[in-house]
Design an enzyme around this catalytic site. Structure first.
Site, PDB file in Angstrom:
ATOM      1  N   SER A  92      41.772  43.222  32.595  1.00  0.00           N
ATOM      2  CA  SER A  92      43.197  43.171  32.916  1.00  0.00           C
ATOM      3  C   SER A  92      43.968  44.080  31.956  1.00  0.00           C
ATOM      4  O   SER A  92      43.685  45.275  31.871  1.00  0.00           O
ATOM      5  CB  SER A  92      43.684  41.715  32.874  1.00  0.00           C
ATOM      6  OG  SER A  92      44.931  41.571  33.496  1.00  0.00           O
ATOM      7  N   MET A  93      44.929  43.577  31.203  1.00  0.00           N
ATOM      8  CA  MET A  93      45.659  44.393  30.240  1.00  0.00           C
ATOM      9  C   MET A  93      44.718  45.058  29.242  1.00  0.00           C
ATOM     10  O   MET A  93      44.953  46.171  28.781  1.00  0.00           O
ATOM     11  CB  MET A  93      46.667  43.528  29.488  1.00  0.00           C
ATOM     12  CG  MET A  93      47.468  44.259  28.428  1.00  0.00           C
ATOM     13  SD  MET A  93      48.491  43.137  27.447  1.00  0.00           S
ATOM     14  CE  MET A  93      49.365  44.321  26.412  1.00  0.00           C
ATOM     15  N   ASP A 106      42.172  39.648  44.550  1.00  0.00           N
ATOM     16  CA  ASP A 106      42.913  39.645  43.288  1.00  0.00           C
ATOM     17  C   ASP A 106      44.406  39.703  43.598  1.00  0.00           C
ATOM     18  O   ASP A 106      44.907  40.716  44.093  1.00  0.00           O
ATOM     19  CB  ASP A 106      42.486  40.851  42.438  1.00  0.00           C
ATOM     20  CG  ASP A 106      43.024  40.794  41.019  1.00  0.00           C
ATOM     21  OD1 ASP A 106      44.128  40.253  40.817  1.00  0.00           O
ATOM     22  OD2 ASP A 106      42.348  41.319  40.113  1.00  0.00           O
ATOM     23  N   HIS A 133      41.451  37.306  40.591  1.00  0.00           N
ATOM     24  CA  HIS A 133      41.662  38.047  39.341  1.00  0.00           C
ATOM     25  C   HIS A 133      40.739  37.528  38.240  1.00  0.00           C
ATOM     26  O   HIS A 133      40.192  38.305  37.459  1.00  0.00           O
ATOM     27  CB  HIS A 133      43.127  37.928  38.914  1.00  0.00           C
ATOM     28  CG  HIS A 133      43.495  38.834  37.792  1.00  0.00           C
ATOM     29  ND1 HIS A 133      43.342  40.203  37.838  1.00  0.00           N
ATOM     30  CD2 HIS A 133      44.020  38.573  36.555  1.00  0.00           C
ATOM     31  CE1 HIS A 133      43.751  40.757  36.707  1.00  0.00           C
ATOM     32  NE2 HIS A 133      44.165  39.783  35.910  1.00  0.00           N
TER      33      HIS A 133
END
Length: 286
Positions: free
Chosen positions: A111-112, A235, A264
Site C-alpha cells: 500500500s503506502m 481491492d 486490499h
C-alpha cells in the site's frame, strides 16, 4: 543519491540522523536453512511492521532473513510530530537498510509502503536493492486532478478525513471486513484493528495527506530493478485499474500478478499464496 548516517540506538531500534528511533524486527533463519537472501518489508499506512508476521515467519523458516520496521509514528517507533512526507519516510527506510548494512535485498512494500520503497530507489539508488515487490500499492497516483480525471474524487478523501478527525474507531469497525475479505477470521481482523488504533493520530492524518497527494507517474519510469506487482481485483482501497495496472505499464519490465477475488488486505486474505510468490521472486537469480 543522499548519504544517510544511521546507527543502532539500542537493541531493536535504529536511530535516524534526525533523532527518530525506528523499531525493527530482524528474523534470521538457522544456519542450516539459510539461503543468504534478505527481504525488507515496508508496512501499510496505519500499521506497524507486525502486519507482515504471516509472511515473515514462514519465509524465515525457508531460509530467508526477514526484516520489518515500524514507520515513524507507528507501532513502537518515535512519534516526532513531523516528517511524514515521502522524502523523509524514504530516508527512514534508508536508515534501516544502512544501519543494518544490508545488500542484495528484495524490498517489499505494501500500500503506502510501496510508494516509500519507490521513493527510496529514486532518492537513494539501487546499490543495495536487487528486486522490488509492490503489494496492493497506492501507485502511481490516487487523487483526481485535471490531468488525472479518473482518480478518486476529493469528496471521498475529505469524507475519510472527517471520519479520522471525528470517529476513527467507528470507521475501522465499518471497513475492517471489506479490507480483509470474507474468509479472514474475526480474531485476525481484531488484531489488525488494534494495531491501527495504536498508531499516532497525527501520523494517520499526515500520512493520509501524503498518500492523497502522491504522484509517481514520472518517477516509476526510472525504476530499473526487476519488479513484481501483486494486487487483488476486489481491492476497494486501491482499485486495480487505477493503481497496479498503470504501475505495471510505467515500470520497465515489471510483472503484474492479479489475485482473483482478493481485497486490499491481501496479506491476510491470501497470506500463503502471497508468501509463496514473494519467496519465488526473492529467489530469482539476477
Amino acid at each position: 543519491m543522499n548519504a544517510i548516517h544511521a546507527s543502532i540506538a539500542r537493541p531493536g531500534f535504529i536511530a535516524t540522523p534526525g533523532g527518530v528511533e525506528l523499531f525493527y524486527r530482524d528474523w534470521r533463519p538457522d544456519s542450516a536453512s539459510a539461503n543468504g537472501k534478505t527481504i525488507v518489508f515496508v508496512p501499510s499506512y496505519s500499521l506497524p511492521g507486525d502486519m507482515w508476521a504471516y509472511q515473515m515467519l514462514p519465509l524465515t523458516q525457508h531460509g530467508f532473513r526477514c526484516i520489518a520496521y515500524d514507520r515513524r509514528g507507528h507501532g513502537r517507533s518515535t512519534d516526532p510530530g513531523s516528517g511524514y512526507d515521502y522524502d523523509t519516510l524514504a530516508d527512514d527506510l534508508a536508515a534501516v537498510i544502512e544501519a543494518l548494512d544490508l545488500s542484495d535485498i528484495t524490498l517489499v512494500g505494501y500500500s503506502m509502503g510501496g510508494a516509500e520503497a519507490v521513493r527510496y530507489l529514486t532518492r537513494h539508488g539501487r546499490a543495495r536493492v536487487a528486486r522490488l515487490a509492490l503489494i496492493a500499492s497506492t501507485l502511481p497516483m490516487l487523487a483526481q486532478t485535471p490531468d488525472h480525471p479518473e482518480g478518486i474524487d476529493h469528496a471521498y478523501i475529505e469524507a475519510f478525513r472527517h471520519d479520522l478527525l471525528n470517529d476513527y474507531p467507528q470507521w475501522l469497525a465499518e471497513n475492517a471486513c471489506p479490507f480483509a475479505g470474507p474468509d479472514v477470521s474475526q480474531a485476525m481482523i481484531d488484531w489488525i484493528r488494534e494495531m491501527a488504533l495504536r498508531t499516532s493520530h497525527h501520523a494517520l492524518f499526515a500520512c493520509n495527506e501524503t498518500v492523497s497527494n502522491g504522484d509517481f507517474r514520472d518517477e516509476l519510469r526510472d525504476i530499473d530493478v526487476p519488479t513484481l506487482i501483486v494486487q487483488g481485483d476486489h481491492d476497494l482501497s486501491s482499485p486495480l485499474e487505477l493503481t497496479s495496472q498503470r504501475t505495471a505499464r510505467l515500470i520497465p519490465h515489471a510483472r503484474l500478478v492479479v489475485y482473483e477475488g482478493a481485497p486490499h488486505g491481501i496479506f491476510l486474505s491470501d497470506a500463503a499464496r502471497l508468501t509463496a510468490d514473494i519467496a519465488a521472486f526473492a529467489s530469482t537469480s539476477m
